[in-house]
Design a protein around this motif. Structure first.
Motif, PDB file in Angstrom:
ATOM      1  N   THR A 147      -6.552   2.660  -3.124  1.00 43.01           N
ATOM      2  CA  THR A 147      -5.548   3.680  -3.453  1.00 43.01           C
ATOM      3  C   THR A 147      -6.157   4.766  -4.334  1.00 43.01           C
ATOM      4  O   THR A 147      -6.804   4.448  -5.346  1.00 43.01           O
ATOM      5  N   TYR A 167       0.858  -1.190   0.000  1.00 43.25           N
ATOM      6  CA  TYR A 167       0.000   0.000   0.000  1.00 43.25           C
ATOM      7  C   TYR A 167       0.892   1.237   0.000  1.00 43.25           C
ATOM      8  O   TYR A 167       2.046   1.211   0.419  1.00 43.25           O
ATOM      9  N   SER A 168       0.362   2.336  -0.491  1.00 43.06           N
ATOM     10  CA  SER A 168       1.142   3.569  -0.588  1.00 43.06           C
ATOM     11  C   SER A 168       1.173   4.332   0.726  1.00 43.06           C
ATOM     12  O   SER A 168       2.184   4.925   1.102  1.00 43.06           O
ATOM     13  N   ASP A 185      -4.684   4.334   3.030  1.00 39.49           N
ATOM     14  CA  ASP A 185      -5.232   3.546   1.929  1.00 39.49           C
ATOM     15  C   ASP A 185      -5.752   2.186   2.394  1.00 39.49           C
ATOM     16  O   ASP A 185      -6.431   1.482   1.633  1.00 39.49           O
TER      17      ASP A 185
END
Length: 293
Positions: A92, A26-27, A31
């Motif tokens: 995202t 995940y960023s 998110d």
């Protein structure tokens, strides 16, 4: 590098577990989303509170809170019970905010990334118009469509059956109303007949009075006219002559044998003699033809 295609993980509730690890990339921590899926109703509720994403250990805690922000136990939900699923998934934002500059080949690389984002945004718009199964559901999209078709067919069938039942109920109600009206009419007729019988019972067998054209007669009254015939009143009558009125009915015919023989075989008036069509008694109590009496 993102080697795994997994974007979510699902856990079954057992009423005790409160920590749920996940391993997808995940960023940013924001998110990572959490939802609860209820198996019995096939519904998903996205959580807005009462969970905590530990980005260091890649663990979701439910119920869970940032350290030092835990509410009182009475204000916390119970651990996820059986019959429910905890869904941890990635959502995202479809954006690309990195600027690689203008030196070659950086601008070309940036266009490649930008194009991928454009495609992702277009796909997201299409998905927003599509049937999507609930997060945590075991149904495939095809199974969902088939289920919707079956439910629609059942709904149409049920609606048709309900309409038929309503129509039948309406017919039954109409029939019941008509029966009630007929019953009421029959009751009224029966009461009228009973009243006639009761009135007749009070007079039939009694002595009929001599008809008086100046007297008001009621139903069941009995009279005798001059020839000995008796009549019963069936409608209130005043001045209507019984032999010619529809308000009277003949109940008995007068004696035609006005005279009889005595012990000496002589012709004498009958003991209860009435006027005859042919003979009568004159003022001298002699027998004479009726037309000259």
């Amino acid at each position: 590098m993102i080697p795994s295609q997994s974007t979510k993980i699902i856990y079954l509730g057992d009423g005790t577990t409160t920590s749920f690890p996940f391993n997808f990339k995940y960023s940013a921590g924001d998110d990572v989303k959490v939802a609860i899926y209820e198996v019995a109703t096939d519904t998903t509720t996205v959580l807005e509170r009462d969970y905590f994403v530990d980005t260091n250990a890649n663990i979701v805690k439910y119920p869970g809170y940032p350290p030092g922000e835990e509410p009182a136990l009475s204000d916390q939900p119970e651990p996820l019970p059986s019959g429910y699923k905890l869904v941890i998934y990635r959502e995202t934002p479809i954006t690309q905010e990195v600027d690689l500059g203008r030196k070659y080949p950086l601008s070309t690389l940036e266009k490649m990334v930008d194009k991928a984002i454009l495609i992702s945004q277009e796909l997201a718009e299409k998905l927003g118009r599509a049937f999507i199964v609930e997060k945590g559901s075991d149904l495939t999209p095809r199974e969902l469509v088939d289920e919707l078709k079956e439910n629609t067919a059942q709904a149409i069938s049920s609606a048709s059956a309900a309409a038929i039942s309503e129509n039948n109920a309406g017919n039954s109600a109409t029939a019941a109303y008509n029966s009630a009206v007929d019953a009421a009419d029959s009751k009224d007729r029966a009461e009228d007949i009973l009243a006639d019988i009761e009135a007749a019972a009070e007079t039939v067998g009694g002595v009929a009075t001599v008809y008086d054209p100046n007297k008001q007669y009621e139903k069941a009254n009995q009279v005798m006219v001059e020839n000995g015939d008796t009549y019963r009143c069936i409608e209130p009558s005043f001045g209507e002559y019984p032999p010619t009125s529809g308000k009277w009915v003949l109940t008995a015919t007068g004696k035609k044998d006005t005279f009889e023989r005595d012990e000496d075989d002589d012709l004498v008036p009958c003991r209860f003699a009435q006027a005859s069509d042919l003979w009568s008694i004159d003022n001298d109590e002699d027998i004479c033809p009726r037309h000259i009496a």
